[in-house]
Design a protein around this motif. Structure first.
Motif, PDB file in Angstrom:
ATOM      1  N   SER A   1     -16.440  -4.485  55.107  1.00  0.00           N
ATOM      2  CA  SER A   1     -17.144  -5.612  54.124  1.00  0.00           C
ATOM      3  C   SER A   1     -18.211  -4.849  53.711  1.00  0.00           C
ATOM      4  O   SER A   1     -18.075  -5.184  52.180  1.00  0.00           O
ATOM      5  CB  SER A   1     -17.307  -6.808  54.983  1.00  0.00           C
ATOM      6  N   SER A   2     -18.932  -4.024  53.853  1.00  0.00           N
ATOM      7  CA  SER A   2     -20.028  -3.267  53.418  1.00  0.00           C
ATOM      8  C   SER A   2     -19.460  -2.715  52.184  1.00  0.00           C
ATOM      9  O   SER A   2     -19.860  -2.529  50.859  1.00  0.00           O
ATOM     10  CB  SER A   2     -21.160  -2.635  54.258  1.00  0.00           C
ATOM     11  N   GLY A   3     -18.536  -1.758  52.758  1.00  0.00           N
ATOM     12  CA  GLY A   3     -17.849  -0.909  51.644  1.00  0.00           C
ATOM     13  C   GLY A   3     -17.361  -1.547  50.700  1.00  0.00           C
ATOM     14  O   GLY A   3     -17.244  -1.308  49.466  1.00  0.00           O
ATOM     15  N   SER A   4     -16.643  -2.787  50.777  1.00  0.00           N
ATOM     16  CA  SER A   4     -16.190  -3.323  49.653  1.00  0.00           C
ATOM     17  C   SER A   4     -17.059  -3.805  48.773  1.00  0.00           C
ATOM     18  O   SER A   4     -16.734  -3.985  47.397  1.00  0.00           O
ATOM     19  CB  SER A   4     -15.472  -4.851  50.325  1.00  0.00           C
ATOM     20  N   MET A   5     -18.183  -4.405  49.305  1.00  0.00           N
ATOM     21  CA  MET A   5     -19.070  -4.896  47.980  1.00  0.00           C
ATOM     22  C   MET A   5     -19.889  -3.873  47.441  1.00  0.00           C
ATOM     23  O   MET A   5     -20.401  -3.891  46.406  1.00  0.00           O
ATOM     24  CB  MET A   5     -20.221  -5.814  49.048  1.00  0.00           C
ATOM     25  N   ALA A   6     -19.943  -2.904  48.090  1.00  0.00           N
ATOM     26  CA  ALA A   6     -20.476  -1.478  47.427  1.00  0.00           C
ATOM     27  C   ALA A   6     -19.645  -0.958  46.186  1.00  0.00           C
ATOM     28  O   ALA A   6     -19.991  -0.857  45.169  1.00  0.00           O
ATOM     29  CB  ALA A   6     -20.394  -0.175  48.397  1.00  0.00           C
ATOM     30  N   TYR A   7     -18.264  -1.142  46.636  1.00  0.00           N
ATOM     31  CA  TYR A   7     -17.375  -0.855  45.446  1.00  0.00           C
ATOM     32  C   TYR A   7     -17.227  -1.785  44.458  1.00  0.00           C
ATOM     33  O   TYR A   7     -17.514  -1.612  43.417  1.00  0.00           O
ATOM     34  CB  TYR A   7     -15.903  -0.911  46.146  1.00  0.00           C
ATOM     35  N   ALA A   8     -17.432  -2.875  44.765  1.00  0.00           N
ATOM     36  CA  ALA A   8     -17.524  -4.110  43.928  1.00  0.00           C
ATOM     37  C   ALA A   8     -18.838  -4.033  42.863  1.00  0.00           C
ATOM     38  O   ALA A   8     -18.656  -3.952  41.644  1.00  0.00           O
ATOM     39  CB  ALA A   8     -17.448  -5.396  44.506  1.00  0.00           C
ATOM     40  N   TYR A   9     -19.870  -3.489  43.587  1.00  0.00           N
ATOM     41  CA  TYR A   9     -21.128  -3.457  42.775  1.00  0.00           C
ATOM     42  C   TYR A   9     -20.997  -2.347  41.875  1.00  0.00           C
ATOM     43  O   TYR A   9     -21.583  -2.457  40.697  1.00  0.00           O
ATOM     44  CB  TYR A   9     -22.325  -3.186  43.615  1.00  0.00           C
TER      45      TYR A   9
ATOM     46  N   GLY B   1     -25.555  -2.722  33.881  1.00  0.00           N
ATOM     47  CA  GLY B   1     -26.822  -2.622  33.689  1.00  0.00           C
ATOM     48  C   GLY B   1     -27.146  -1.860  35.081  1.00  0.00           C
ATOM     49  O   GLY B   1     -26.580  -2.011  36.129  1.00  0.00           O
ATOM     50  N   LEU B   2     -28.340  -1.454  35.146  1.00  0.00           N
ATOM     51  CA  LEU B   2     -28.802  -0.515  36.224  1.00  0.00           C
ATOM     52  C   LEU B   2     -29.064  -1.508  37.441  1.00  0.00           C
ATOM     53  O   LEU B   2     -28.808  -1.079  38.477  1.00  0.00           O
ATOM     54  CB  LEU B   2     -30.112   0.241  35.961  1.00  0.00           C
ATOM     55  N   LEU B   3     -29.921  -2.449  37.156  1.00  0.00           N
ATOM     56  CA  LEU B   3     -30.339  -3.142  38.362  1.00  0.00           C
ATOM     57  C   LEU B   3     -29.564  -4.548  38.718  1.00  0.00           C
ATOM     58  O   LEU B   3     -29.038  -5.102  37.687  1.00  0.00           O
ATOM     59  CB  LEU B   3     -31.544  -3.704  38.218  1.00  0.00           C
ATOM     60  N   PRO B   4     -29.434  -4.777  39.896  1.00  0.00           N
ATOM     61  CA  PRO B   4     -28.763  -6.114  40.042  1.00  0.00           C
ATOM     62  C   PRO B   4     -29.245  -7.441  39.236  1.00  0.00           C
ATOM     63  O   PRO B   4     -28.412  -8.204  38.861  1.00  0.00           O
ATOM     64  CB  PRO B   4     -29.013  -6.281  41.499  1.00  0.00           C
ATOM     65  N   ILE B   5     -30.552  -7.425  39.052  1.00  0.00           N
ATOM     66  CA  ILE B   5     -30.904  -8.573  38.406  1.00  0.00           C
ATOM     67  C   ILE B   5     -30.516  -8.448  36.823  1.00  0.00           C
ATOM     68  O   ILE B   5     -30.412  -9.491  36.062  1.00  0.00           O
ATOM     69  CB  ILE B   5     -32.506  -8.380  38.170  1.00  0.00           C
ATOM     70  N   GLN B   6     -30.010  -7.339  36.296  1.00  0.00           N
ATOM     71  CA  GLN B   6     -29.690  -7.085  34.889  1.00  0.00           C
ATOM     72  C   GLN B   6     -28.104  -7.459  34.826  1.00  0.00           C
ATOM     73  O   GLN B   6     -27.465  -7.706  33.886  1.00  0.00           O
ATOM     74  CB  GLN B   6     -29.928  -5.658  34.598  1.00  0.00           C
ATOM     75  N   ASN B   7     -27.662  -7.040  36.099  1.00  0.00           N
ATOM     76  CA  ASN B   7     -26.069  -7.018  35.720  1.00  0.00           C
ATOM     77  C   ASN B   7     -25.016  -8.230  36.545  1.00  0.00           C
ATOM     78  O   ASN B   7     -23.919  -8.073  36.700  1.00  0.00           O
ATOM     79  CB  ASN B   7     -25.517  -5.703  36.421  1.00  0.00           C
ATOM     80  N   GLY B   8     -25.852  -8.939  37.174  1.00  0.00           N
ATOM     81  CA  GLY B   8     -25.319 -10.049  38.225  1.00  0.00           C
ATOM     82  C   GLY B   8     -24.948  -9.731  39.195  1.00  0.00           C
ATOM     83  O   GLY B   8     -24.059 -10.445  40.020  1.00  0.00           O
ATOM     84  N   GLY B   9     -25.270  -8.539  40.009  1.00  0.00           N
ATOM     85  CA  GLY B   9     -24.696  -7.907  41.164  1.00  0.00           C
ATOM     86  C   GLY B   9     -25.453  -8.366  42.155  1.00  0.00           C
ATOM     87  O   GLY B   9     -25.289  -7.786  43.390  1.00  0.00           O
TER      88      GLY B   9
END
Length: 147
Positions: A75-83, A91-99
């Protein structure tokens, strides 16, 4: 005070694991079956359908505490792939890219890989049962003689 907190730790970790697993399962159910006001993804669509299957099955396994470390790692790997494939190009940061959700799920599942399931898990129940069965079949031993 610290002793009480330490005693509660496995139970809080177990509750945390259950809630995390249920939240992740809801993401998979929404994508696969169109639940919670979402539209469903066509079967076999790469990569969203496969991610949804991982979310549904991985989340359920984590919630139950069954194969927790392996399910959390996948599950962690799946979310890393998605990110990195869906969000990071925006965008670089999660706050910028909705991730944010993908990043948080990734790190939390990775934490469970190292902490294990905590209390109230099927992993612990099965481990305890196998230990008891092994003790039931162990040959009787004579008490040790001390000189």
């Amino acid at each position: 005070m610290h002793t009480r907190l330490n005693q509660a730790q496995p139970y809080v970790l177990g509750l945390f694991r259950i809630i995390l697993g249920l939240l992740f399962t809801c993401h998979g159910a929404a994508a696969l079956f169109g639940l919670f006001g979402s539209s469903s993804i066509a079967a076999g669509t790469w990569p969203k359908w496969y991610a949804a299957v991982i979310e549904l099955i991985g989340g359920a396994l984590v919630a139950l505490g069954l194969g927790t470390r392996i399910a959390a790692l996948i599950s962690s790997g799946s979310m890393a792939y998605a990110y990195f494939t869906v969000h990071q190009p925006e965008g670089l940061l999660p706050i910028q890219n909705g991730g944010e959700a993908a990043a948080i799920f990734c790190w939390i599942f990775l934490l469970l890989v190292f902490t294990g399931p905590g209390a109230m898990s099927l992993d612990r129940l099965f481990a305890r049962g196998s230990t008891e069965r092994a003790e039931d079949h162990a040959p009787d031993r004579a008490p040790a003689v001390t000189v």
